[in-house]
Each structure stands twice: as structure tokens, then as C-alpha cells.
Write an enzyme that holds these catalytic residues in place. Sequence first.
Site, PDB file in Angstrom:
ATOM      1  CG  ASN A  14     -57.994 -27.673  24.172  1.00  0.00           C
ATOM      2  OD1 ASN A  14     -59.060 -27.601  23.091  1.00  0.00           O
ATOM      3  ND2 ASN A  14     -58.465 -27.811  24.997  1.00  0.00           N
ATOM      4  NE  ARG A  66     -41.604 -20.863  39.187  1.00  0.00           N
ATOM      5  CZ  ARG A  66     -42.813 -21.405  38.345  1.00  0.00           C
ATOM      6  NH1 ARG A  66     -42.906 -22.606  38.037  1.00  0.00           N
ATOM      7  NH2 ARG A  66     -43.522 -20.605  37.274  1.00  0.00           N
ATOM      8  CG  LEU A  94     -46.428 -20.573  31.771  1.00  0.00           C
ATOM      9  CD1 LEU A  94     -46.845 -20.122  30.056  1.00  0.00           C
ATOM     10  CD2 LEU A  94     -46.078 -21.910  31.220  1.00  0.00           C
ATOM     11  CG  HIS A 110     -59.423 -19.804  31.383  1.00  0.00           C
ATOM     12  ND1 HIS A 110     -58.599 -20.484  32.063  1.00  0.00           N
ATOM     13  CD2 HIS A 110     -60.223 -19.889  31.799  1.00  0.00           C
ATOM     14  CE1 HIS A 110     -59.448 -20.399  33.399  1.00  0.00           C
ATOM     15  NE2 HIS A 110     -59.540 -19.608  33.096  1.00  0.00           N
ATOM     16  CG  ASP A 147     -49.885 -10.820  30.665  1.00  0.00           C
ATOM     17  OD1 ASP A 147     -50.050 -12.089  31.676  1.00  0.00           O
ATOM     18  OD2 ASP A 147     -50.152  -9.833  30.226  1.00  0.00           O
ATOM     19  CD  GLU A 148     -43.242 -10.691  32.782  1.00  0.00           C
ATOM     20  OE1 GLU A 148     -42.753 -10.270  34.440  1.00  0.00           O
ATOM     21  OE2 GLU A 148     -42.452 -10.794  32.535  1.00  0.00           O
ATOM     22  N   GLY A 149     -49.070 -12.227  33.589  1.00  0.00           N
ATOM     23  CA  GLY A 149     -49.734 -12.413  34.511  1.00  0.00           C
ATOM     24  C   GLY A 149     -50.640 -13.862  34.470  1.00  0.00           C
ATOM     25  CG  ASP A 151     -56.123 -17.997  32.722  1.00  0.00           C
ATOM     26  OD1 ASP A 151     -55.789 -18.607  32.581  1.00  0.00           O
ATOM     27  OD2 ASP A 151     -57.064 -18.039  34.370  1.00  0.00           O
TER      28      ASP A 151
END
Length: 207
Positions: A14, A66, A94, A110, A147-149, A151
Site C-alpha cells: 500500500n 504503551r 495504537l 482495512h 478513533d479509539e476503537g 476499525d
Amino acid sequence: MLRIAVCVSGGGTNLQAILDGVDSGAITNTEVCLVISNKPGAYALERAAGKGIRTAVLVPKEYESREAFGNDLIRVLREANVDLVVLAGYLVILPKNFVEAYAGRIINIHPSLIPSHCGPGYYGLRVHESVLARGNKVTGATVHYVDEGTDSGPIISQKAVEVKQDDTPETLQKRVMEQAEWVILPEAIDMIANGRIKIVDNLVRID
């Protein structure tokens, strides 16, 4: 000029699609200024070096936490004056502080049509194995904001790809890359670079 960093873990196909897009003019107003990998031996680093692009290797397990990893990631990106972070096969969970620091400035590719075959544990060949196990006739790829989730951020674009009866996870992965990922990721970067994308009420609006 949009300055982008591309985060990779492997071969960098990619990344190559992005570099080719910049060279061909399919991606305008954009400079790839940094390539980051979590693996020292990633071939993507050689692709970057061949184009004279700065590289960095940050291995999460080498940090005490982390948060410390996230802080170093933020430091490297800020030193390079990065405007947009592109996750292109970056197999790293992340850190929260990094996602917060670059909120609205991180996108990911994705290899499925989100919300199908996504979330924790769905990456690489596992996605395509899941598609075949469920007997899906169509799959594809999705570019979305991070975002924090997992996908779960606002979707920028998607492209469908046919699943063939004799597909293996490997053949399906190759077709999804060639027919979807390498098409919609450069398109999304070009739209962002030219101010055509806005996030309104957690949804993407394209002008």
C-alpha cells in the site's frame, strides 16, 4: 502541501501504491515525508529508502509502557511536521495518547467492507479467512478515520470485490489489494490533501 507519514509492518504494497500515486499525479498536493515501521526488517523501509524518504523504526515492546511508545511516536511525527498519518498494514494497537494527539488526522485501510470482518483480531489473512468461512460472495476494502476503537472511525470510502468459488485466503487477499486497497487509499489521500473531506457529526462529508 499535505505532509504524510505512512506506518507499515511488512512489505509495504500500500505504501508503494501511495508512492506510485504521487509520482503519477493521481495523488496531488502531497509529500510522503516519513515511513514508520514496528519491524526493523520490513521491506517497506527499503521502498522508502529507495525514494530518499526518512524512516523510523519504533518497536512497541522495547518501551516500558504503551504511553511511552505513544510519546515517542508523537515526537517523531512532530519532528517531521506530519499533517496526516496513514496506517497501511500497520499491525500495532495504537496507544491512546497517540490517537488523541492526532485525532482527525489518522486514516487506515482495512481489507473488508466495514462493519463486516473487522474489529479486534481481524487483520491480514485472518480477514480473508473469515470471509471465505462465512461463504460471502462479495468483500472489499474500506478507508476510514481512526478513533479509539478498532476499525470504528468514520468511513471515507469503500470498494467491493468479488469472491470467487475457488479462492484461497491468499488469492482473495491479492485481489482485494489490487482491485480495492490500491485504488481507494490513494483516492482518499488526494481528497484530504485537496480539502474535499470534512467530518460532520462523526460522518464523512465529501465536497
